[in-house]
Scaffold this motif. Structure first.
Motif, PDB file in Angstrom:
ATOM      1  N   VAL A   1       0.917  -1.177   0.069  1.00 23.23           N
ATOM      2  CA  VAL A   1       0.037  -0.041  -0.038  1.00 23.23           C
ATOM      3  C   VAL A   1       0.863   1.250  -0.083  1.00 23.23           C
ATOM      4  O   VAL A   1       0.337   2.194  -0.463  1.00 23.23           O
ATOM      5  CB  VAL A   1      -0.877  -0.192   1.179  1.00 23.23           C
ATOM      6  N   ALA A   2       2.053   1.194   0.588  1.00 19.89           N
ATOM      7  CA  ALA A   2       2.713   2.510   0.720  1.00 19.89           C
ATOM      8  C   ALA A   2       3.543   2.555  -0.686  1.00 19.89           C
ATOM      9  O   ALA A   2       4.534   3.731  -0.724  1.00 19.89           O
ATOM     10  CB  ALA A   2       4.006   1.910   1.841  1.00 19.89           C
ATOM     11  N   ASP A   3       3.652   1.758  -1.544  1.00 18.97           N
ATOM     12  CA  ASP A   3       4.248   1.745  -2.853  1.00 18.97           C
ATOM     13  C   ASP A   3       3.499   2.960  -3.634  1.00 18.97           C
ATOM     14  O   ASP A   3       2.376   2.842  -3.936  1.00 18.97           O
ATOM     15  CB  ASP A   3       4.171   0.626  -3.774  1.00 18.97           C
ATOM     16  N   PRO A   4       4.293   4.361  -3.877  1.00 16.20           N
ATOM     17  CA  PRO A   4       3.636   5.209  -4.715  1.00 16.20           C
ATOM     18  C   PRO A   4       3.220   4.960  -6.146  1.00 16.20           C
ATOM     19  O   PRO A   4       2.586   5.560  -6.622  1.00 16.20           O
ATOM     20  CB  PRO A   4       4.662   6.286  -4.543  1.00 16.20           C
ATOM     21  N   GLY A   5       3.896   3.832  -6.662  1.00 17.59           N
ATOM     22  CA  GLY A   5       3.574   3.493  -8.106  1.00 17.59           C
ATOM     23  C   GLY A   5       2.372   2.637  -8.347  1.00 17.59           C
ATOM     24  O   GLY A   5       1.987   2.253  -9.503  1.00 17.59           O
ATOM     25  N   LEU A   6       1.606   2.251  -7.245  1.00 10.80           N
ATOM     26  CA  LEU A   6       0.511   1.423  -7.255  1.00 10.80           C
ATOM     27  C   LEU A   6      -0.709   2.350  -7.744  1.00 10.80           C
ATOM     28  O   LEU A   6      -0.950   3.220  -7.349  1.00 10.80           O
ATOM     29  CB  LEU A   6       0.207   0.787  -6.032  1.00 10.80           C
ATOM     30  N   PRO A   7      -1.545   1.753  -8.779  1.00 10.96           N
ATOM     31  CA  PRO A   7      -2.623   2.444  -9.298  1.00 10.96           C
ATOM     32  C   PRO A   7      -3.504   2.844  -8.253  1.00 10.96           C
ATOM     33  O   PRO A   7      -4.027   1.860  -7.209  1.00 10.96           O
ATOM     34  CB  PRO A   7      -3.206   1.321 -10.400  1.00 10.96           C
ATOM     35  N   PRO A   8      -4.430   4.123  -8.103  1.00 17.57           N
ATOM     36  CA  PRO A   8      -5.217   4.158  -6.987  1.00 17.57           C
ATOM     37  C   PRO A   8      -6.293   3.092  -6.959  1.00 17.57           C
ATOM     38  O   PRO A   8      -6.626   3.178  -5.712  1.00 17.57           O
ATOM     39  CB  PRO A   8      -5.880   5.476  -7.530  1.00 17.57           C
ATOM     40  N   ALA A   9      -6.730   2.514  -7.924  1.00 14.82           N
ATOM     41  CA  ALA A   9      -8.029   1.503  -7.741  1.00 14.82           C
ATOM     42  C   ALA A   9      -7.296   0.369  -7.032  1.00 14.82           C
ATOM     43  O   ALA A   9      -7.902  -0.153  -6.106  1.00 14.82           O
ATOM     44  CB  ALA A   9      -8.437   1.014  -9.004  1.00 14.82           C
ATOM     45  N   ALA A  10      -6.103  -0.199  -7.473  1.00  7.85           N
ATOM     46  CA  ALA A  10      -5.576  -1.423  -6.914  1.00  7.85           C
ATOM     47  C   ALA A  10      -5.225  -0.896  -5.342  1.00  7.85           C
ATOM     48  O   ALA A  10      -5.417  -1.974  -4.556  1.00  7.85           O
ATOM     49  CB  ALA A  10      -4.202  -1.792  -7.638  1.00  7.85           C
ATOM     50  N   ARG A  11      -4.633   0.376  -5.161  1.00  2.83           N
ATOM     51  CA  ARG A  11      -4.430   0.530  -3.645  1.00  2.83           C
ATOM     52  C   ARG A  11      -5.543   0.589  -2.751  1.00  2.83           C
ATOM     53  O   ARG A  11      -5.754   0.335  -1.571  1.00  2.83           O
ATOM     54  CB  ARG A  11      -3.668   1.896  -3.685  1.00  2.83           C
ATOM     55  N   GLY A  12      -6.847   1.189  -3.551  1.00  6.83           N
ATOM     56  CA  GLY A  12      -8.151   1.218  -2.538  1.00  6.83           C
ATOM     57  C   GLY A  12      -8.347  -0.248  -2.309  1.00  6.83           C
ATOM     58  O   GLY A  12      -8.983  -0.148  -1.224  1.00  6.83           O
ATOM     59  N   GLU A  13      -8.310  -1.014  -3.274  1.00 10.93           N
ATOM     60  CA  GLU A  13      -8.915  -2.459  -3.069  1.00 10.93           C
ATOM     61  C   GLU A  13      -7.970  -3.013  -1.902  1.00 10.93           C
ATOM     62  O   GLU A  13      -8.545  -3.650  -0.885  1.00 10.93           O
ATOM     63  CB  GLU A  13      -8.991  -3.238  -4.260  1.00 10.93           C
ATOM     64  N   ILE A  14      -6.903  -2.846  -1.893  1.00 10.88           N
ATOM     65  CA  ILE A  14      -6.041  -3.239  -1.025  1.00 10.88           C
ATOM     66  C   ILE A  14      -6.031  -2.844   0.286  1.00 10.88           C
ATOM     67  O   ILE A  14      -6.177  -3.409   1.429  1.00 10.88           O
ATOM     68  CB  ILE A  14      -4.505  -3.505  -1.623  1.00 10.88           C
ATOM     69  N   ARG A  15      -6.292  -1.366   0.319  1.00 11.73           N
ATOM     70  CA  ARG A  15      -6.513  -0.693   1.670  1.00 11.73           C
ATOM     71  C   ARG A  15      -7.920  -1.160   2.280  1.00 11.73           C
ATOM     72  O   ARG A  15      -7.840  -1.032   3.405  1.00 11.73           O
ATOM     73  CB  ARG A  15      -6.559   0.912   1.410  1.00 11.73           C
ATOM     74  N   LEU A  16      -8.992  -1.446   1.341  1.00 12.21           N
ATOM     75  CA  LEU A  16     -10.062  -1.714   2.157  1.00 12.21           C
ATOM     76  C   LEU A  16     -10.044  -3.055   2.755  1.00 12.21           C
ATOM     77  O   LEU A  16     -10.278  -3.316   4.049  1.00 12.21           O
ATOM     78  CB  LEU A  16     -11.029  -2.290   0.855  1.00 12.21           C
ATOM     79  N   ASP A  17      -9.326  -4.010   2.091  1.00 10.43           N
ATOM     80  CA  ASP A  17      -9.137  -5.437   2.892  1.00 10.43           C
ATOM     81  C   ASP A  17      -8.125  -5.256   4.267  1.00 10.43           C
ATOM     82  O   ASP A  17      -8.106  -6.156   5.105  1.00 10.43           O
ATOM     83  CB  ASP A  17      -8.687  -6.335   1.904  1.00 10.43           C
ATOM     84  N   LEU A  18      -7.039  -4.418   3.812  1.00 10.14           N
ATOM     85  CA  LEU A  18      -6.076  -4.115   4.937  1.00 10.14           C
ATOM     86  C   LEU A  18      -6.887  -3.530   6.076  1.00 10.14           C
ATOM     87  O   LEU A  18      -6.716  -4.110   7.384  1.00 10.14           O
ATOM     88  CB  LEU A  18      -5.163  -3.337   4.509  1.00 10.14           C
ATOM     89  N   GLY A  19      -7.867  -2.574   5.957  1.00  7.47           N
ATOM     90  CA  GLY A  19      -8.528  -1.973   6.933  1.00  7.47           C
ATOM     91  C   GLY A  19      -9.601  -2.898   7.695  1.00  7.47           C
ATOM     92  O   GLY A  19      -9.429  -3.116   9.013  1.00  7.47           O
ATOM     93  N   LEU A  20     -10.275  -3.897   6.772  1.00  9.39           N
ATOM     94  CA  LEU A  20     -10.848  -4.943   7.585  1.00  9.39           C
ATOM     95  C   LEU A  20     -10.043  -5.960   8.456  1.00  9.39           C
ATOM     96  O   LEU A  20     -10.408  -6.185   9.543  1.00  9.39           O
ATOM     97  CB  LEU A  20     -11.640  -5.774   6.356  1.00  9.39           C
ATOM     98  N   LEU A  21      -8.844  -6.135   8.011  1.00  3.29           N
ATOM     99  CA  LEU A  21      -8.024  -6.962   8.737  1.00  3.29           C
ATOM    100  C   LEU A  21      -7.662  -6.425  10.046  1.00  3.29           C
ATOM    101  O   LEU A  21      -7.373  -7.233  11.049  1.00  3.29           O
ATOM    102  CB  LEU A  21      -6.672  -7.295   7.653  1.00  3.29           C
ATOM    103  N   LEU A  22      -7.211  -5.069   9.977  1.00  2.00           N
ATOM    104  CA  LEU A  22      -6.998  -4.618  10.936  1.00  2.00           C
ATOM    105  C   LEU A  22      -8.093  -4.504  12.159  1.00  2.00           C
ATOM    106  O   LEU A  22      -7.703  -4.703  13.197  1.00  2.00           O
ATOM    107  CB  LEU A  22      -6.317  -3.057  10.877  1.00  2.00           C
ATOM    108  N   CYS A  23      -9.326  -4.169  11.648  1.00  4.94           N
ATOM    109  CA  CYS A  23     -10.338  -3.952  12.513  1.00  4.94           C
ATOM    110  C   CYS A  23     -10.620  -5.194  13.195  1.00  4.94           C
ATOM    111  O   CYS A  23     -10.810  -5.507  14.273  1.00  4.94           O
ATOM    112  CB  CYS A  23     -11.503  -3.607  11.729  1.00  4.94           C
ATOM    113  N   ASN A  24     -10.795  -6.399  12.494  1.00  4.24           N
ATOM    114  CA  ASN A  24     -11.179  -7.592  12.954  1.00  4.24           C
ATOM    115  C   ASN A  24     -10.039  -8.515  13.566  1.00  4.24           C
ATOM    116  O   ASN A  24      -9.978  -8.711  14.511  1.00  4.24           O
ATOM    117  CB  ASN A  24     -12.026  -8.497  11.608  1.00  4.24           C
TER     118      ASN A  24
END
Length: 890
Positions: free
Chosen positions: A396-419
């Motif tokens: 997620v910290a990679d600045p070259g990652l496309p926004p949509a890809a980062r958003g999807e990964i960030r979504l599940d990262l957020g769920l992983l952190l919460c749960n």
């Protein structure tokens, strides 16, 4: 030699009967020969020893190279006949051709190592008509037999579910290999809560099996040995054609090589025209010594072979491509395998595969983004993995990652952190960022919005949660994706239910339980388990159990491991609420251990453990479970649990007469509840928060809290909170000098709790009603009887502290005629009832001052009772009293 007691006893009884009849000096039994047949390690020696025990006289033994057997009556034992020379088998044949009377012979052998297959005594094997011949074949152990061996070797507490199945699979059921693996496990840990085979794969190959396999491999002529290596690389029963293809032995060469491997007993016929090793560990022994270019070529051909199958076993293909150095092909196969596993509901395996790929050296950018998205998606429905978290954060910290890809990964990262990780605030921050990244991507955007709608976290008000779910529903409909619609529908049920909105009930029935899409079924299982949790806090316990039964079963079938665990945690809260306390503490402790380092999962069980400890008066354990290491933070954890925990902490402070501490805890907890806005979650807090304010002299704050609680419940379906509201109003009335009003409020609360049913809370409020009635009219017989009933309920539940408090209250109001006569009764060496009460509370960890406050005694009197209890029980410390007293039920 290892054996299965059940198998040896069952078969052994009949065989021992045959021998006994042949050797009976009073009988006329015919001579008998018992053929004990079994592959290496199947337990022949142990069975022969048991058979030899029936001989009344001496047992003669012979072995390859030993003394020649004589024609004498009695029992003759010849082991390992497959190793006998032609001369030795000739002597045995001669003896059996004309056996003496009262004679029995036991011959043991490995059928795979006989010089002439099926002929135990060589080419001239023949048994005369006057000889009874019985063959007993020892095959692989069954799963139940392996389980018995594991329990005997490790103890039941070190045998987690699935361990026996893993042992059975790795060993092929060979008794000696099972025993050798258990010997290795005895020296190392078997960790509860880990995968069933945890630790087994790291043990290596037992030396005995290693030597046997390699010795047999060496016996295969060198020009044929590649067929053995091919079987080891394929690592599954395979056809002769597939083995020849992988070995690179076309035509007749492949057939000759397989025949040689079968003769050497290194491979065996596994049925249905397939051949392979007896166990995965035997195959691993051969793979260990096949290295270099030869190994690479075998793996290359194996990978090519498997890609021609339908469906392609991509996980295995990935392993072969990696082993032969085909990095690009390996990454492609990993991705295909993970998709395949996800479709099959085996996300946990997919996570392991993807973690390995992303953590192994540089991966091309496009492949890395795809694999990371897939890893994140699979990790959300699985259990905690710190490696996954590390990989996702890095990507997620990679600045070259496309926004949509980062958003999807960030979504599940957020769920992983919460749960899974329990880092709720950080997780919800990631979810909010994901919403920004995912503009124009309706499927993941709806998931992110839906996740932000979940109301348990303290970071957003309930009104904000409702706004998020309304947006999510709209976006999900726009997406047209059935899985995201199911996810949003599941969360919508949770939002409405937690708010006490009856409109949620019909929506539960519409969740797609029978969808052909496994993703829909996984989301439904999660929705059902979350709904069960929501209605526990509302007070609908039968409905909660029904939802749990359906949700946990569906989660297990669809591979939703995290949802399954949340459902099991919720079941513990249901049992606590409804008074099913027998064995509950043990179940909670086991669940906490299984949950390992996932605090969100363990929070239900830890809360219940703390509440049980409070009812028993075990103060130190109460604080450890509710606020110690591993407990969910009051400011960051799930709000309903935080409110319940704070209620318990307020009550504990009041019991210690720490009024300022109780008032401070109540103030903080009430602020968190007000900020959230779900007042049904205040059911376990409100009575104690109001009492704390009243005890602190802040009647205005107490009245404001009671009024705010009542207003928050208007129009809500929350029977548990409604009962708590009556209790809260009873507390207010009692402390403002209105005993009649207090008795009525407490009585109404008790009736409501009995209806739910909540026996512990019904007893607490019934005792309060009786106390108020006695304050209004001393000697009220029905109130005294009610106190006695409450004490009995507390005793039955194992609520030691509450029982002692209630009995002390009862004695204060007991009619004079029922009090004991003046003078001290003589109990001798037996504890008096009062000494027993004091001893119970002392053993629970209460100080003399705390016991004195509970039982309305002086500290000096308590000190004397403790001293007498120690003397009468013969123990030397308060801690030892627990073992000397009759244990209370959990």
């Amino acid at each position: 030699m290892p054996h299965s007691a059940g198998r040896a006893d069952g078969a052994g009884r009949a065989l021992r009967g045959r021998l006994a009849a042949a050797l009976d000096p009073e009988g006329a039994g015919r001579p008998v020969v018992l053929l004990v047949e079994g592959a290496a390690g199947t337990g022949k020696t142990r069975l022969v020893e048991r058979l030899a025990a029936v001989a009344a006289g001496p047992v003669r033994r012979t072995s390859p190279g030993g003394a020649p057997p004589g024609a004498e009556p009695g029992l003759l034992v010849a082991e390992d006949v497959h190793r006998a020379s032609a001369e030795e088998t000739g002597r045995l044949r001669a003896l059996l051709a004309a056996p003496p009377t009262r004679f029995a012979c036991v011959l043991s052998y490995r059928p795979e190592e006989l010089e002439a297959p099926g002929l135990v005594l060589g080419a001239g094997t023949d048994f005369p008509a006057g000889l009874t011949v019985v063959r007993h074949v020892l095959g692989p152990l069954g799963l139940a037999e392996v389980q018995r061996m594991a329990v005997a070797a490790l103890g039941a507490d070190r045998c987690p579910p699935g361990l026996a199945a893993a042992l059975h699979r790795l060993s092929g059921g060979v008794a000696q290999t099972v025993a050798d693996l258990l010997d290795l496990l005895v020296a190392g840990p078997v960790t509860v809560g880990r995968p069933p085979s945890f630790g087994l794969d790291r043990l290596g190959i037992p030396p005995r099996l290693d030597v046997l396999t390699l010795r047999r491999t060496a016996a295969v002529p060198e020009e044929h040995r590649r067929i053995v290596c091919a079987a080891a690389v394929l690592d599954e029963p395979a056809t002769s054609r597939d083995l020849a293809v992988v070995a690179g032995l076309p035509g007749r060469a492949g057939a000759d090589a397989l025949a040689a491997a079968l003769r050497a007993a290194v491979l065996e016929d596994r049925g249905d025209g397939r051949y392979g090793f007896g166990s995965p560990l035997a195959a691993a022994a051969v793979r260990r010594v096949v290295t270099g270019p030869a190994s690479e070529e075998l793996h290359r051909r194996a990978g090519q072979l498997l890609t021609r199958r339908q469906p392609v076993p991509w996980e295995r293909v990935a392993g072969h491509r990696r082993a032969c150095g085909d990095e690009r092909g390996w990454l492609h196969a990993v991705e295909r395998a993970a998709l395949q596993l996800e479709d099959a509901g085996e996300q946990q395996r997919a996570v392991g595969l993807l973690e390995s790929a992303l953590a192994t050296g540089p991966v091309p950018e496009q492949a890395r983004a795809r694999a990371a998205r897939l890893l994140a998606r699979c990790a959300v429905v699985g259990l905690r993995s710190d490696e996954t978290l590390k990989v996702l954060r890095h990507i997620v910290a990679d600045p070259g990652l496309p926004p949509a890809a980062r958003g999807e990964i960030r979504l599940d990262l957020g769920l992983l952190l919460c749960n899974q990780m329990g880092e709720v605030m950080e997780g919800r921050d990631e979810l909010a960022r994901a919403v920004e990244d995912l503009a124009g991507e309706p499927v993941p955007l709806a998931r992110a919005m839906s996740a932000l709608a979940m109301p348990y976290g303290p970071d957003a008000s309930f009104a904000e949660n409702v706004a998020w779910i309304e947006r999510a529903v709209s976006v999900a409909e726009e997406s047209g994706d059935p899985v995201v619609r199911a996810a949003v529908a599941a969360n919508r049920v949770s939002v409405l239910l937690n708010g006490g909105d009856p409109a949620a009930w019909p929506l539960i029935d519409r969740l797609p339980r029978d969808s052909e899409l496994i993703g829909c079924r996984q989301q439904t299982s999660r929705g059902l388990c979350n709904a069960a949790d929501a209605v526990v806090w509302l007070g609908h316990y039968d409905r909660s159990r029904a939802l749990l039964a359906e949700g946990v079963e569906l989660a297990a079938r669809s591979g939703a491991a995290y949802a399954e665990q949340t459902g099991r945690g919720c079941a513990l809260v249901v049992d606590w609420a409804t008074g099913r306390w027998s064995g509950l503490a043990e179940r909670c402790r086991a669940f906490v251990e299984e949950s390992g380092d996932m605090p969100y999962l363990a929070s239900d069980a830890r809360m219940v453990l703390g509440l049980l400890a409070l009812a028993r008066g075990e103060w130190a354990d109460t604080l450890d479970q509710l606020t110690g290491p591993g407990a969910a933070g009051l400011d960051t954890g799930p709000v309903p649990i935080s409110a319940t925990v704070s209620g318990a902490l307020v009550r504990l402070a009041l019991a210690h007469d720490d009024v300022p501490g109780a008032a401070a805890e109540a103030e903080a907890a009430w602020g968190r509840l007000r900020a959230k806005g779900i007042w049904a979650w205040g059911a376990e807090l409100a009575p104690w928060a109001v009492e704390a304010a009243l005890r602190a002299g802040d009647t205005a704050a107490a009245e404001a809290r009671a009024k705010e609680f009542a207003a928050g419940l208007e129009g809500r379906d929350a029977p548990s909170a409604d009962a708590a509201l009556s209790w809260t109003l009873g507390v207010l009335a009692e402390h403002t000098g209105q005993p009649a009003e207090a008795a009525a409020r407490y009585g109404g609360s008790a009736a409501a709790y009995r209806e739910l049913p909540r026996p512990y809370h019904a007893a607490l409020t019934s005792a309060a009603a009786a106390r108020s009635a006695l304050a209004r009219e001393e000697g009220d017989a029905s109130a005294v009887a009610a106190l006695a009933d409450c004490a009995a309920v507390f005793d039955a539940l194992g609520a030691t502290w509450d029982a002692a408090r209630t009995r002390a209250e009862l004695r204060r109001h007991q009619p004079a005629a029922e009090r004991r006569p003046p003078g001290r009764p003589r109990y001798g060496d037996v504890l008096s009832p009062r000494e027993g009460e004091v001893a119970e509370l002392a053993a629970a960890g209460m100080s003399n001052r705390e016991i004195a406050a509970t039982l309305h005694l002086s500290p000096r009197t308590v000190e004397q009772h403790v001293a007498r209890a120690l003397q009468k029980t013969g123990v030397h410390s308060r801690q030892q009293l627990a073992g000397a007293l009759e244990p209370a039920s959990d």
